[in-house]
Scaffold this active site. Structure first.
Site, PDB file in Angstrom:
ATOM      1  N   PRO A 293     -12.860   2.655   5.599  1.00 12.29           N
ATOM      2  CA  PRO A 293     -12.686   3.388   4.595  1.00 12.29           C
ATOM      3  C   PRO A 293     -12.275   4.939   4.893  1.00 12.29           C
ATOM      4  O   PRO A 293     -12.114   5.802   4.194  1.00 12.29           O
ATOM      5  CB  PRO A 293     -14.143   3.568   4.023  1.00 12.29           C
ATOM      6  N   TYR A 385      -2.025  10.838   4.365  1.00 10.98           N
ATOM      7  CA  TYR A 385      -3.339  10.824   3.891  1.00 10.98           C
ATOM      8  C   TYR A 385      -3.027  10.866   2.162  1.00 10.98           C
ATOM      9  O   TYR A 385      -3.730  10.261   1.320  1.00 10.98           O
ATOM     10  CB  TYR A 385      -4.221  12.210   3.743  1.00 10.98           C
TER      11      TYR A 385
END
Length: 390
Positions: A293, A385
């Site tokens: 994660p 990202y």
């Protein structure tokens, strides 16, 4: 029962695919092993890439997301109290949006109910027949009785432990896996977030993450050994350990007085199964791949898979072209492996690995220093990202 697409799994991936297929005039049935209440009670990720937001808006489920989601223009990295803010918007022209996976799933359920879609709850799939034919059949059990769904294609959105991947012969698939020697102990609390943006923190005691679900719900994590149990920790112990690992000014302003909604340990692994299609069976989301994660890629990769698969099925059913179906696995895996690389690199840089020696630890610090002093490095991180383009 008959349908064009049998979807196994009523999480966000399966529900989103059903929604998009409906918009293209393609019939589907969703089979979910648990109840709707159970699915909506699962606590999952909350950072949506720019592309994921666009897909959800395209699917007609973006109204509440746009009203309640929190756009984040940046993200912060902390290395033993050295601070580095990655300005996502300045570096890429885009932002990420904090909006919990549970809320995405709720929006998709609401849309499904409005259109009267067929979602069969508490349906445990026991086998998938004929995946190498043009007429696969999904057999599921409900209330002790077996039922059959006849379809043209089957899509497995049933997670890592679901039956879909198991329906592919072992000699027709190849798996790649990396298991990390630690997990994340997480706490979900009714407290305001520590800061208005996420903070990824590296400390000699281990990694920590400050995140949020809304302006009233916070999500925090600390790195723990892979064998650790949440039952071994009290909330007070968690808060004290978190404060040790995050920047001092953030720790001093941390609000800890609030109801703890959930506390659990999540293991970290990287996993990819190839190919993502076998005959009339497709895999999407966690059924085909898992990412740690750290890079906030899990849900976003599932949405990417669904985007590609919807396009492929629309071409096949509405334009009689099989190009998208034939290329689905390669197209999806190209993006999956890039996300795996990013998640692995973030995990490798930010965590304390028990087996690392002095050289490897210096390499971690050198990676952070390079980010600190190179705009090109920061831009590369920001581009990954906010999400690579579909």
């Amino acid at each position: 029962m008959k349908t064009q697409i049998a979807i196994i799994g009523g999480g966000p991936a399966g529900l989103l695919l059903s929604q998009l297929l409906h918009q293209s005039g393609i019939d589907s049935i969703v089979l979910e092993r648990k109840s709707k209440d159970y699915v909506l009670g699962r606590i999952r990720a909350g950072v949506l890439e720019a592309g994921s937001v666009s897909v959800l808006k395209e699917a007609g489920v973006g109204d509440r997301l746009m009203a309640e989601g929190q756009p984040h223009e940046g993200v912060e990295l902390s290395w033993h109290n050295e601070r580095l803010r990655i300005d996502l918007e300045a570096l890429t022209g885009q932002v990420v949006t904090v909006y919990g996976q549970t809320e995405v799933t709720r929006d998709l359920y609401d849309a499904a109910e409005k259109r009267g879609s067929r979602i069969i709850e508490e349906a445990e799939v026991v086998r998938i027949e004929g995946v190498e034919t043009d007429a696969p059949i999904v057999v599921y059990k409900q209330n002790g009785a077996e039922h059959r769904v006849e379809a043209r294609f089957v899509v497995g959105c049933d997670g890592f432990h679901g039956p879909s991947r198991e329906a592919i012969p072992q000699d027709a698939q190849r798996s790649f896996e990396r298991t990390y020697p630690f997990g994340w102990l997480g706490i979900l609390s009714e407290t305001p977030p520590a800061t208005h943006e996420l903070i990824y923190a590296t400390h000699e005691r281990g990694f920590a993450l400050c995140s949020m679900r809304s302006d009233k719900i916070s999500r925090y994590y600390i790195q723990v050994p892979e064998t650790e149990k949440a039952a071994n920790w009290t909330p007070d112990q968690f808060w004290e350990e978190l404060k040790r690992r995050i920047p001092e000014d953030v720790a001093n302003g941390l609000v800890t007085e609030g109801k703890v909604l959930e506390m659990s340990v999540a293991p970290l692994r990287s996993f990819v199964s190839e190919p993502m299609r076998h005959g009339s069976l497709f895999l999407a989301g966690d059924a085909a791949h898992i990412v740690p994660p750290t890079g906030a890629k899990g849900l976003n990769l599932a949405i990417g898979d669904v985007h590609y698969l919807h396009q492929a099925l629309d071409l096949a059913f509405n334009h009689s072209k099989n190009d998208g179906i034939d290329s689905y696995s390669d197209t999806a895996l190209d993006r999956v492996w890039k996300a795996e690389r990013f998640s692995w690199s973030m995990t490798s840089m930010m965590h304390d690995f028990p087996q690392l020696g002095g050289f490897e630890k210096r390499m971690q610090k050198a990676e952070f220093d390079y980010l600190m002093h190179s705009e090109s490095a920061r831009r590369a991180l920001a581009e990954n990202y906010i999400g690579l383009p579909f």
